[in-house]
Design a protein around this motif. Structure first.
Motif, mmCIF file in Angstrom:
data_model
loop_
_atom_site.group_PDB
_atom_site.id
_atom_site.type_symbol
_atom_site.label_atom_id
_atom_site.label_comp_id
_atom_site.label_asym_id
_atom_site.label_seq_id
_atom_site.Cartn_x
_atom_site.Cartn_y
_atom_site.Cartn_z
ATOM 1 N N GLU A 132 30.377 -2.102 -81.028
ATOM 2 C CA GLU A 132 31.630 -2.849 -80.938
ATOM 3 C C GLU A 132 32.149 -2.918 -79.524
ATOM 4 N N LEU A 178 38.106 -2.026 -77.171
ATOM 5 C CA LEU A 178 39.412 -2.656 -76.998
ATOM 6 C C LEU A 178 40.365 -1.718 -76.274
ATOM 7 N N GLU A 200 47.287 2.167 -80.003
ATOM 8 C CA GLU A 200 46.865 2.147 -81.397
ATOM 9 C C GLU A 200 48.074 2.244 -82.306
ATOM 10 N N GLU A 209 39.880 -0.595 -87.769
ATOM 11 C CA GLU A 209 39.257 -0.044 -88.973
ATOM 12 C C GLU A 209 40.243 -0.182 -90.119
#
Ligand code: AMP
Ligand code: GLY
Length: 423
Positions: A185, A188, A192, A283
């Motif tokens: 992935e 980023l 969060e 997620e």
């Protein structure tokens, strides 16, 4: 009514504590529970990894509602099994829980439904990993596809490191079967956010947002953990952002799952990164977060039983939750060595004194109780949680309580919510 909570960590202690405040609850069971939960609910032995064991327990206890805490029983299909038998149960089916149990499923689902998330590649072998890495900048994130209790994600600084981690995962050495497939992935950047919503399969209503601290060390250093602390305040997300997240992330997810024939009922936990390009999904968890649930429920003023029942019965609405504007914070106290190997069985001192501080509730995660004394029994041992009018006051209370508690090898982060306080 009789309620059975499945699980035995800090999240389940918070659920039990809140459920017990409902005048509708006549008897509360928790399986397997822990040392602290035993003071507030009747703890019963169960094997959370066995559908048979869970079914036998519920057949015996006959709860009016079962609330599933952890992901594993969901993934085994406990909700499917209980529902087939006509037993009311709070949580998603096995098919809906794939949003958490398979990261490749979640990523492909997000892409199908045009919900913002990081670029990714799904790989089943090193033959696929090597060329795929060419499409990413560094750092690059390597994730095991399956459940790994927070240990299946590595942010690799170089492509060589990423290839090495992928090889370890694919070989089964790192996280067993969960690593048989990996997801690469794009890394980023941003803050969060844990954004949880309650869903009945069609409608959603948000919980207050929280921020987790996943790394073991102060300043977000060291390896990932299940979560070392969390806080929740009224201004982590304002009303405009909350509505945006509901309309562009939570609702499309629930609508998409329904269209695909895997209706999502329960708590959908959206792990988000607030990037320069806007919020993106990191997620999903298909359950309450741990430790986010501890500070979130500290701010809940309405009846939790009513809300969970609304989800089970298909009538979730705006009014299901009423929240305090107070701030809350949870500091996790962990065993020496966690998230690596650690020893259990250390006696814990100072719990009573810590719990006496006004506004503080000490939730037990990995503890056991023998002869009125408490002992460590897991990596994350306690979630020391406090609520106050302002975040700085809540943080002071939580750390004051931590200062009263001791056990051999104990460690905890000293900077929970610190970033929010300096902003
Ligand atoms: P996950 O289990 O997917 O939430 O990953 C655990 C943690 O790894 C997240 O809470 C983030 O801190 C970090 N993480 C996961 N995916 C990414 C990403 N694409 N970019 C940056 N950090 C990530
Ligand atoms: N705190 C993250 C989780 O519950 O998985």
């Amino acid at each position: 009514m009789k309620i059975l909570v499945l699980g035995g960590g800090g999240r389940e202690h918070a659920l039990v504590w809140k459920l017990r405040q409902s005048p509708r609850v006549s008897h509360l069971y928790c399986a397997p529970g822990n040392g602290g939960i035993a003071d507030e609910a009747e703890c019963l032995a169960v094997d959370l990894k066995s559908l048979e064991s869970l079914t036998a327990l519920a057949a015996r206890v006959k709860p009016d509602l079962t609330v599933v805490g952890p992901e594993l029983p969901l993934t085994l299909g406990v909700v499917d099994e209980f529902t087939r038998r006509g037993w009311p149960v709070f949580g998603p089916t096995k098919a809906a829980a794939q949003l958490e149990s398979s990261k490749s499923f979640a990523k492909e689902f997000l892409q199908r439904h045009h919900i913002p998330t990081a670029h990714y590649a799904i790989c089943d072998s090193m033959e696929q990993v090597r060329p795929a890495l060419g499409h990413f900048h560094t750092p690059v994130v390597v994730k095991a596809d399956g459940l790994a209790a927070g240990k299946g994600v590595v942010i690799a600084k170089s492509k060589e490191e990423a290839a090495g981690v992928a090889a370890e995962m694919l070989s089964g050495r790192m996280v067993g079967e969960s690593g048989a497939r990996v997801v690469l992935e794009e890394c980023l950047k941003g803050d969060e956010l844990s954004f949880l919503v309650l869903s009945d399969g069609e409608r959603v209503t948000p919980l207050v947002a929280a921020q987790d601290h996943k790394r073991v060390g102060d300043g977000d250093t060291g390896p990932n953990t299940g979560g070392m602390g969390a806080y929740s305040t009224a201004d982590i997300v304002d009303d405009t952002m909350r509505d945006w997240l509901v309309n562009h992330i939570a609702r499309p997810v629930v609508a998409g799952m329904k269209v695909e024939g895997a209706e999502f009922k329960g708590v959908l936990y959206c792990g988000l990164m607030m990037t320069a390009r806007g919020p993106m999904v990191l997620e999903f968890n298909t359950r309450f977060g741990d430790p986010e649930t501890q500070p979130i429920l500290m701010r809940l003023e309405s009846d939790l039983v009513d809300a969970l029942e609304a989800a089970v019965q298909g009538r979730v609405s705006e009014g299901d939750f009423r929240w305090s504007r107070d701030a809350s914070v949870c500091v996790v106290m962990a065993s020496g060595g966690y998230p690596g190997t650690f020893e259990a069985g250390k006696q814990i001192s100072g719990l009573e004194e810590a719990g006496k501080i006004e506004g503080v509730k000490v939730f037990h995660a990995g503890t056991s109780k023998r002869d009125r004394a408490y002992y460590t029994a897991g990596g994350r041992v306690l979630g020391v949680t406090a609520r106050a009018g302002q975040l700085d006051a809540a943080v002071s209370l939580a750390y004051e309580a931590c200062g009263k508690i001791g056990f051999h090898g104990m460690h905890y982060r000293r900077d929970i919510a610190a970033r929010a306080l300096t902003k």
